[in-house]
Design an enzyme around this catalytic site. Sequence first.
Site, PDB file in Angstrom:
ATOM      1  CD  GLU A  62      22.995 -37.948 -35.644  1.00 35.07           C
ATOM      2  OE1 GLU A  62      23.840 -37.133 -36.085  1.00 35.07           O
ATOM      3  OE2 GLU A  62      23.240 -38.741 -34.706  1.00 35.07           O
ATOM      4  CG  HIS A 120      26.482 -35.426 -38.020  1.00 31.90           C
ATOM      5  ND1 HIS A 120      26.662 -36.684 -37.511  1.00 31.90           N
ATOM      6  CD2 HIS A 120      27.314 -35.328 -39.084  1.00 31.90           C
ATOM      7  CE1 HIS A 120      27.573 -37.327 -38.222  1.00 31.90           C
ATOM      8  NE2 HIS A 120      27.988 -36.516 -39.190  1.00 31.90           N
ATOM      9  CG  HIS A 170      25.199 -41.380 -37.660  1.00 29.57           C
ATOM     10  ND1 HIS A 170      26.329 -41.751 -36.948  1.00 29.57           N
ATOM     11  CD2 HIS A 170      24.895 -40.114 -37.261  1.00 29.57           C
ATOM     12  CE1 HIS A 170      26.673 -40.762 -36.132  1.00 29.57           C
ATOM     13  NE2 HIS A 170      25.829 -39.758 -36.306  1.00 29.57           N
ATOM     14  CD  GLU A 203      26.468 -32.623 -34.268  1.00 30.18           C
ATOM     15  OE1 GLU A 203      25.257 -32.928 -34.359  1.00 30.18           O
ATOM     16  OE2 GLU A 203      27.363 -33.452 -34.047  1.00 30.18           O
TER      17      GLU A 203
END
Length: 276
Positions: free
Chosen positions: A109, A164, A71, A240
């Site tokens: 995040e 992430h 992101h 993740e």
Amino acid sequence: MVAIGLVLFTACGVETPAPTPSIPPAQSASSAPATSSVPPSSAKPPSSTSQPPPPTQQPKTGKVVVLDPGHNGGNSGRPGEINKQVPAGRGKTKPCNTTGTATNSGYPEHAFTWDVSQRISEALSAKGIRVILTRRNDTGVGPCVDERAAIGNEANADAVVSIHADGSNSAGAHGFHVAYSAPPLNAQQGEPSTKLATALRDGIRAGGFPTSTYLGSNGLAPRADLGGLNLSTRPAALVECGNMRNAAEAAAMASEEGRQSYAAVIAKAIEDYLAG
């Protein structure tokens, strides 16, 4: 990962190219001692501009690692750009990027992935590994998923690792998992990527982090829907790190000590993979 969509996809001596223009090196995050367990602190950390001393110069290894911090901090303000459709592999398209998720207290995040990626890059650079990041800072927009994949491809990276954190509201959902492209679309998405994903899983688990209770199996998650993995022609995996909606994992991610713990075990896992 995030309710609005999961998308893929520095430290002395770290290079940070942009998808089209060149990207100058980003500043390294301040480091904290690595620990093998996640601290219970839940306080949201203040931003820091202090810089650690440069690491001792090490002989170059010839290895190249591309880190992809998920992101970006400016995504939420440019919906037109991040919602445009781009190639995602397997004949599909997806939005360019997303805003990512956040803890229930608001720690985003994108800030977590940026901080952890800088810490990883500092650790790897100190070992003589050339590190490239897919974005220059945490205030920009994108890059798009296809552009992020292209950075790893064009660098002929020995490993591409996307960082992430997830945002599951499922009761009791916690733990990390590592995704890789499956079924593979090229030779590098086969054994090299599964080996990278397994090395990351083994290293993070050995560092005291539990595997996911809600996605994948035994910490590994073969995926066909992640554009950055589908478009990669280099060994690639996506970590993740945990569930930002889980109170304990959110507290760790929001603490400097917790982020250093994540970075230390991921950096060590990447080193182990490169040495294999």
